[in-house]
Design a protein around this motif. Structure first.
Motif, PDB file in Angstrom:
ATOM      1  N   HIS A  75       1.067  -1.337   0.162  1.00 22.96           N
ATOM      2  CA  HIS A  75      -0.379  -0.268  -0.158  1.00 22.96           C
ATOM      3  C   HIS A  75       0.503   1.233  -0.275  1.00 22.96           C
ATOM      4  CE1 HIS A  75      -3.052  -3.149   1.400  1.00 22.96           C
ATOM      5  NE2 HIS A  75      -3.646  -2.029   0.386  1.00 22.96           N
ATOM      6  N   VAL A  76       2.270   1.219  -0.381  1.00 26.76           N
ATOM      7  CA  VAL A  76       2.546   2.366   0.035  1.00 26.76           C
ATOM      8  C   VAL A  76       2.747   3.429  -1.186  1.00 26.76           C
ATOM      9  CG1 VAL A  76       5.637   2.757  -0.354  1.00 26.76           C
ATOM     10  CG2 VAL A  76       4.897   1.393   0.894  1.00 26.76           C
ATOM     11  N   PRO A  77       1.952   3.001  -2.251  1.00 28.34           N
ATOM     12  CA  PRO A  77       1.593   4.065  -3.669  1.00 28.34           C
ATOM     13  C   PRO A  77       1.155   5.007  -3.366  1.00 28.34           C
ATOM     14  CG  PRO A  77       3.072   1.626  -4.364  1.00 28.34           C
ATOM     15  CD  PRO A  77       2.383   0.898  -2.881  1.00 28.34           C
ATOM     16  N   VAL A  78      -0.310   4.104  -2.761  1.00 26.55           N
ATOM     17  CA  VAL A  78      -1.120   4.783  -2.329  1.00 26.55           C
ATOM     18  C   VAL A  78      -1.368   5.552  -0.702  1.00 26.55           C
ATOM     19  CG1 VAL A  78      -2.831   3.555  -4.110  1.00 26.55           C
ATOM     20  CG2 VAL A  78      -2.408   2.805  -1.496  1.00 26.55           C
ATOM     21  N   LEU A  79      -0.166   5.906   0.009  1.00 24.69           N
ATOM     22  CA  LEU A  79      -0.069   6.358   0.948  1.00 24.69           C
ATOM     23  C   LEU A  79      -0.445   7.419   1.051  1.00 24.69           C
ATOM     24  CD1 LEU A  79       1.105   6.222   4.131  1.00 24.69           C
ATOM     25  CD2 LEU A  79       3.486   6.964   3.887  1.00 24.69           C
ATOM     26  N   THR A  80      -0.782   8.211   0.705  1.00 23.64           N
ATOM     27  CA  THR A  80      -1.138   9.848   0.327  1.00 23.64           C
ATOM     28  C   THR A  80      -2.267  10.404   0.627  1.00 23.64           C
ATOM     29  OG1 THR A  80       0.845  10.921  -0.610  1.00 23.64           O
ATOM     30  CG2 THR A  80      -0.917  12.204  -0.434  1.00 23.64           C
ATOM     31  N   HIS A  81      -3.237   9.291   0.044  1.00 18.68           N
ATOM     32  CA  HIS A  81      -4.639   9.094  -0.464  1.00 18.68           C
ATOM     33  C   HIS A  81      -5.167   8.556   0.540  1.00 18.68           C
ATOM     34  CE1 HIS A  81      -4.373   9.812  -4.764  1.00 18.68           C
ATOM     35  NE2 HIS A  81      -3.419   9.585  -5.428  1.00 18.68           N
ATOM     36  N   LEU A  82      -4.612   7.535   1.244  1.00 14.88           N
ATOM     37  CA  LEU A  82      -5.555   6.831   2.316  1.00 14.88           C
ATOM     38  C   LEU A  82      -4.665   7.454   3.204  1.00 14.88           C
ATOM     39  CD1 LEU A  82      -3.637   3.594   2.815  1.00 14.88           C
ATOM     40  CD2 LEU A  82      -5.852   3.808   1.865  1.00 14.88           C
TER      41      LEU A  82
END
Length: 1434
Positions: free
Chosen positions: A826-833
């Motif tokens: 989930h590192v690629p979507v960390l900002t959205h999370l």
């Protein structure tokens, strides 16, 4: 002319030797000049006639001389011939002399020698005697007596004689009186040897057994030696020894006591010699080392040597009669037999004389040792006298020790060895030398001056030194506390201040890490010689010299002056003897005991045992260090308490924590947390127990300890399982900014409160069994500062939730737990999370999203995201294979080499929706900027559809939907290629199918009534057609990372729900259910399902990234790039049809039809993972099916461009979608995907009907196989494909040679020395004008190719690679020659030819000379020759 050397031949010579011609001329000139000078002096005295005669004679002589010289010079030119003749003449004369000498010698031999050489008459009787008896009895008696020696005595007779002589000597010694010094003797071999140690050794014998026969002196050996300067040589000359031998022999004759006289003579001589040795040693010492410190006062030969020492002591002595120390070495007058005696002035005591010695030792004949022993004894005597005087000034006992001896005076009590006053005596001068090992000051010099003079002011000097050593103790005690020490401070208001009343013996010690605070130490001496310490606290402020400017600004000049303010005396006894700070016990050693012990030592009433030693080092002052440490720790607490009061935070003040461990400040209550409801703050305060401030001395930080009641959320951490939980914080301790400390404390309190509120809402969901969270997630840790949750398969992934007080938002950190082969997916979507968590404030929703997206995200991180060189047309530019661009936590885009883009929506129930991102969501005829539609994507995705997994929710593709869209192009491109027009121009399908071996595709064909590309009449009015995609460059990845992308987190973009209305998944029949749906929305999830339930949460998908390849809202309208703006709709400009404007740019359009890839394809998680998981298909390279499919599409896309740009290639219309057909001069080609897998690209080669007899099936199959294995494979190089298409333009005989090269590369011949590989792009080690990686096949008037040869057929050791070389070859079609190509740039010379290149050029030249067949192309035979016979130099 050079000088003429006249070599002289060996042997007798008639003439003289040779002389230099220059020397001869010089002599002639000097002679002439000399005669002229003589004439000039003599002619004035003579008459006129005589002068004329003398001048004429001089001229005549000189003329004759120079005439001869001129003749000699002329003769010298032919001197070599004359020299040869002279050598011949000399040789002949020498031979003549030999003959004459031989004749003379023979004549002399005949006249003189041979006349007397006659044989006598033979003596027959003697010969008979010798031959018969073996003796010669007739020898004349005169000869016998003169020549033949008498018979020697036998050894037994010799032994008896010597034994008898020994008895005679023993009897003589017994019967006579011997000197006592000559009692050491040894009798052997008829002689007696007397030895006097270190003086002499004599050997005597007797010539008979009569008592009147005198002693005969045989040998004398003098044993006196000078070990220092004698170098092992004898001190007495042999002539002196002979004289003494004769003198001693005369004393042995006619004497009643001959041995006594012998001893006196030799003993007196040895003593005189010893005195002479001592005198010479003294003189050498004076010259070399001692100088004026030693003087020879008197030296009487053979009698006395008087030496004075310590002479410099008399210079400093002011008394009338200075003491002069002397040493006398003399002969004893009473007894001549005694050794040299020693006398001292002034006299020594008998004990001291015994230590030095009353007489000099002959075995240690050294004046230096004698002086050193005397000085040592004198030193002990002087120090004993001084010790009695010094005992009055100190309380402890003075000692004399060390070597050289020194008096150790303990100035302090107790005293360390480094603080002892050490008084020694100068060996050369005899003066006192004072020193302290740990200190060097003027007080020590004053003590030394007093000792060497009249000792006035000695007591004051001792007192001054005692105080200075005490100050030194203070400095050494605080040196590890980083406390600076000053003897003075630049205080401007000293006058009238209480500091002025302090004694001069004081020390200012700065409080560590506290500016302008000082501890003042004042020292005073008591009556009992002890030191009294007084302590004061001083606070100062920086100021100028006049004391007016007290506040220092940032821009002011640095001030070096201080102004004293608060000055407080400190009662050290009450500070250090509190209930929790008792640092030492009272010593039983009282003042009365000290005075009594001092009296006994002063009166010399015997020695007594030492006083009881105090524990610890006296060098360390514990009360001073404790005072500094406590002051350093209290000041920050005082300022911190004041700052807490200013923020209305109640506290208890400074308290002693525990049993005197440290200081602490306890906070009683905190204000309400910012951003938290009052109910949450109230619940947190109910759990709050205490908060304490402490100081970590090691790191110099604030240690804040929070104590809470048991956590509402149970975790697996063992430290968080007790009835209470401690939370520790470390805050910076800045003595200049306590406001920041309080601010950081409040931020931490707010962080605890906000995280507690988030956790409090999650506790109800987590503890409910219906949610199912306890089985899929675990709480690893919750310590009120951060929350650590493990999730995923095997609970291997971690998510950490923290509150950041700087920006007031929750921050997430992702990681792994245990043995995890990959990182957190989930590192690629960390900002959205993070954005969704801060928007919803719902931890349950975050956990649900993580669980639902775990599997597809784990599949996507398997994609190769590394940059690759050489895959684009510009080799230097690296290109990312896959780029994952997250649009939200459940919406991602996968971009392949900046060309193709796949849109991925992660949905509930393990469903993934995949579509082509290049199509708009609302208008399938328009293409998103900077992206290209992916042909065949729908068919490829349908291969992974699992109907049982998706539950029949897939949508069948309509027959009007096409899966192979053309590239968007303008009107001119559409009508410029009539071969790609309407289906009417295409050949019948069955005719084409009969020529190829591939089966027909399984996918439904496109609608035949739909044209392949729209005409100009079908385009909307006012829209310019877009340019051809062949002229458009691939977009840069930087255009994809904008807006809310993690690559650009600084751009804030509002929720896309305010811009457009995205189609919900409900419209296409997709549903999402969650086990926690009932907790996230009161009415459950919206039917149909978005993963964002209800209307309370905005869709996190950012639709307004500028320049982003978004499906909708992919950035500003294309018109904005040309300056035009749209004002017709509030939505995103790219979502609407272009308006009729003046500056409207051309939009990318497609035919008005439904494209299959624009509709999402539903895949299960397993199918999605299978599509993205790397694995082998036909090659050992591990690639995912998606990468193979997209790589083949890129090659097909580039194939179209190459065919359009190459005039020698012609398109062939084809009704089958996704198939490329073209023809060259003699061959036809068809390129298409393998319809069974859609992951491999194949080429079918057939000859043209008119050229069918020129090609064989094997040759076409080799081309097909080479394309499959070398071109249409990883890494799908475009430049390699460009080089391969250039081969089709070659003439047929060259093309056949190319095919032979392909055959050898595909099927190496093991009988050759080398294997071959055709380099379709320029290798890095070839110096050609294009950069490495560009196409390197040129087919024009000349053909240029590069081949790589690798050595085969040899056994190599492990780890060593086979020899390899790259060879550029240039084939000339006109001359049919093959040469080694060397690049020659304009203005530059050719590159240097290496030995390897030279060997290849020589071999190709030789091959060109031998190959004379013009009908055969020489390219492949030359390459075959290299592969067979090439030998490279080592």
């Amino acid at each position: 002319m050079p000088p003429v050397d006249m070599p002289v031949p060996p042997g007798p010579q008639q003439g003289g030797g040779s002389i230099s011609l220059a020397t001869l001329i010089d002599y002639s000139l000097q002679r002439t000049h000399h005669e002229l000078v003589v004439l000039s002096e003599l002619l004035p005295r003579k008459t006129d006639m005589e002068r004329k005669i003398e001048i004429f004679q001089f001229a005549s002589r000189t003329r004759q001389l120079f005439v001869r010289l001129l003749a000699l010079v002329k003769w010298a030119t032919s001197a070599t011939k004359v020299d040869k003749c002279t050598d011949i003449c000399n040789f002949l004369e020498q031979q003549s002399m030999f003959f004459i000498d031989t004749a003379d010698s023979l004549a002399r031999l005949a006249r003189d020698t041979l006349g007397n050489a006659r044989l006598p008459s033979f003596s027959l009787p003697s010969a008979i005697d010798v031959l018969t008896t073996g003796t010669y009895p007739r020898l004349p008696t005169c000869i016998r007596e003169k020549i033949v020696p008498p018979d020697p005595i036998t050894p037994q007779e010799k032994k008896d004689t010597l034994h008898r002589l020994n008895q005679v000597i023993q009897y003589r010694l017994v019967s006579s009186e011997l000197p006592p010094q000559m009692r050491k003797l040894r009798i052997e071999q008829g002689r007696v040897k007397f030895t006097v140690e270190h003086e002499f050794e004599v050997t005597l014998t007797l010539m008979g057994d009569s008592s009147t026969i005198p002693w005969r002196l045989l040998d004398i050996d003098i044993l006196v030696e000078d070990h220092e300067t004698g170098d092992g040589k004898s001190l007495v000359h042999s002539l002196q020894v002979n004289y003494i031998h004769r003198l001693a022999q005369t004393r042995l004759l006619d004497n009643d006591k001959p041995l006594h006289d012998l001893y006196r003579v030799l003993h007196s001589f040895c003593q005189a010699l010893q005195l002479e040795v001592l005198n010479s040693q003294t003189q050498r010492l004076i010259k070399s080392r001692l100088g004026d410190s030693v003087r020879v006062e008197e030296y009487t030969l053979s009698r006395r040597l008087l030496v004075s020492y310590w002479r410099d002591q008399t210079k400093n002595c002011k008394s009338a009669d200075p003491v002069i120390y002397k040493l006398s070495v003399h002969v004893c007058e009473e007894d001549d037999g005694k050794p040299l005696q020693i006398t001292h002035f002034p006299p020594m005591s008998p004990e001291e004389c015994t230590k030095v010695g009353l007489a000099i030792k002959s075995d240690q004949l050294s004046i230096e040792k004698l002086l050193m022993q005397t000085i040592e004894v004198r030193t002990y005597a002087k120090l004993r006298e001084l010790s009695k005087e010094m005992q009055r000034y100190v309380s402890d006992k003075c000692e004399i020790r060390d070597m050289p001896a020194a008096l150790h005076v303990p100035i302090l009590s107790p005293c360390m060895p480094s603080e002892v006053l050490r008084i020694a005596i100068d060996v050369l001068r005899g003066t006192y030398l004072a020193s302290v090992p740990a200190y060097n000051s003027l007080a020590i010099q004053e003590i030394e001056d007093c000792l060497n003079n009249d000792k006035r002011g000695f007591d004051k000097a001792i007192s001054k030194l005692r105080l200075q050593l005490s100050l030194l103790r203070c400095e050494k005690s605080v040196q590890l506390l980083l406390a600076p020490c000053f003897h003075t401070l630049p205080i401007v208001n000293m006058a009238g201040h209480e500091l002025e009343k302090l004694s001069k013996t004081r020390l200012f010690i700065g409080v560590p890490r506290q500016h302008y605070f000082y501890i003042v130490v004042e020292l005073e001496e008591k009556i009992d010689t002890s030191v009294d310490f007084k302590y004061y606290f001083l606070q100062t402020k920086p100021c100028t010299i006049d004391g007016t400017e007290e506040v220092m600004g940032d821009d002011s000049v640095v001030k070096f002056f201080l102004k004293a303010e608060m000055f407080l005396p400190l009662h050290i006894h009450s500070i250090t003897r509190g209930p929790v700070c008792k640092i030492f016990d009272d010593s039983p050693y009282t003042t009365l005991d000290s005075l009594s012990r001092k009296r006994k030592l002063y009166l010399g009433e015997g020695d007594e045992p030492d006083a009881k030693k105090i524990k610890g080092s006296p060098y360390f002052i514990p009360e001073l260090t404790y005072l500094l440490a406590s002051t350093e720790e209290k000041i920050p607490f005082i300022y911190l308490g004041q700052e807490l009061n200013s923020h209305n935070i109640s506290h208890q003040g400074i308290q002693i924590d525990g049993e005197g461990v440290c200081m602490a400040l306890t906070i009683l209550d905190f204000p309400n947390c910012k951003g938290c409801p009052e109910e949450v703050t109230k619940m947190l305060k109910e759990l709050f127990l205490s908060c304490k401030f402490r100081i970590l001395s090691r790191f110099r930080n604030w240690n804040v300890e929070f104590i809470f009641d048991k956590s509402p959320l149970e975790s697996e951490h063992y430290k968080e399982s007790g009835p209470s939980q401690r939370v520790y914080l470390n805050l910076d301790l800045n003595s200049d900014d306590y406001q920041k400390t309080v601010k950081d404390l409040l931020n931490e309190w707010n962080a605890i409160g906000n995280l507690f509120g988030l956790v409090q809402d999650f506790v109800d969901v987590y503890s409910d069994v219906r949610s199912g969270f306890q089985s899929v997630v675990k709480i690893k840790s919750y310590n009120y500062k951060k929350l650590v949750i493990s999730y995923g398969q095997g609970l291997s992934c971690l998510v950490i939730v923290k509150w950041n007080g700087d920006d007031g938002l929750f921050h997430l950190s992702l990681g792994t737990n245990g043995q995890c082969s990959t990182g957190n997916p989930h590192v690629p979507v960390l900002t959205h999370l993070e954005k969704e968590l801060n928007t919803s404030k719902n931890l349950s929703y975050l956990i649900q999203v993580l669980l639902e997206t775990m599997a597809p995200m784990a599949s996507m991180i398997k994609l190769n995201t590394l940059p690759v060189l050489g895959t684009s047309q510009i080799p230097k530019i690296s290109m990312l294979t896959f780029t994952i661009v997250p649009q939200s936590s459940t919406h991602l885009r996968i971009i392949y080499r900046n060309i193709y883009c796949v849109d991925v929506h992660l949905r509930a129930n393990k469903i993934v929706a995949v579509r082509d991102c290049s199509y708009s969501h609302f208008d399938n005829s328009s293409v998103v900027d900077a992206l290209t539609p992916t042909p065949g994507l729908k068919a490829f995705l349908n291969m992974f559809v699992d109907e049982t997994a998706i539950g029949g929710r897939s949508r069948r593709r309509s027959t009007t939907e096409d899966d192979n869209p053309p590239s968007p192009m303008d009107t001119m491109d559409i009508f410029s290629h009539p071969s790609t027009g309407s289906p009417a121009t295409r050949p019948p399908k069955q005719d084409l199918a009969s020529n190829f071996r591939f089966q027909n595709p399984m996918t439904p064909p496109s609608n035949p009534h739909t044209p392949a590309s729209p005409g100009a009449a079908r385009m909307p009015t006012g829209i310019n057609p877009s340019p051809s995609t062949a002229l458009m460059g691939a977009p840069s990845p930087s255009t994809l990372l904008t807006g809310e992308s993690p690559g650009n987190p600084h751009l804030h973009v509002p929720s896309p729900s305010s811009l457009i209305a995205a189609p919900s998944p409900q419209s296409i029949g997709m549903h999402m259910q969650s086990p926690a749906a009932s907790f996230m929305s009161p009415s459950g999830m919206v039917e149909g399902g978005s993963p964002y339930p209800g209307s309370n949460f905005a869709h996190p998908s950012p639709r307004n990234w500028p320049g982003s390849p978004s499906v909708v809202g992919s950035g500003p309208s294309p018109a904005s790039y040309y300056g035009a703006t749209s004002t017709t709709s509030p939505g995103h400009p790219a979502l609407h049809s272009p308006q009729n404007q003046v500056l409207s740019p051309p939009s990318r359009i497609l035919p008005k039809k439904s494209w299959a890839a624009s509709i999402p394809t539903l895949l299960s998680h397993d199918a999605f993972d299978k599509m993205l998981t790397p694995g082998p298909l036909q090659a050992p390279v591990m690639l995912s099916p998606l990468e193979r499919f997209l790589g083949c599409n890129i090659l097909k896309r580039h194939f179209n461009k190459l065919i359009q740009m190459d005039q020698a290639l012609t398109f062939i219309p084809c009704a089958e979608p996704g198939v490329i057909m073209f023809k060259a001069e003699t061959l036809q080609f068809m390129v298409k995907l393998n319809m069974s897998t859609l992951q491999t690209l194949h080429m079918k080669v057939t000859p043209n009907p008119e050229s069918a007899d020129q090609w064989t099936t094997e040759e076409t199959q080799i081309m097909e196989k080479y394309f499959d294995q070398k071109i249409a494979c990883y890494p799908y190089k475009i430049n390699a494909l460009s080089s391969f298409t250039k081969i089709f333009n070659a003439p047929i005989r060259i093309l056949k040679d190319f095919i032979q090269i392909m055959r050898l590369e595909l099927m190496p011949d093991q009988n050759m020395k080398w294997s071959i590989r055709w380099c379709l792009t320029i290798p890095h080690d070839i110096q050609l004008q294009p950069q490495p990686g560009t196409p390197c096949v040129i087919v024009k008037a000349k053909v240029l190719i590069v081949i790589q040869l690798t050595r085969i057929g040899i056994n190599l050791p492990p780890g060593k690679e086979a020899q390899s070389i790259n060879i550029p070859l240039l084939y000339d079609l006109h001359y049919n020659t093959v040469n080694f190509f060397q690049y020659n740039d304009r203005g530059q010379n050719k590159q240097l030819t290496t030995p390897t290149a030279h060997a290849i050029m020589v071999m190709l030249t030789r091959f060109g000379d031998l190959h004379q067949n013009p009908n055969e192309c020489a390219l492949f035979p030359a390459i075959r020759e290299l592969m067979t016979n090439l030998v490279l130099p080592m």
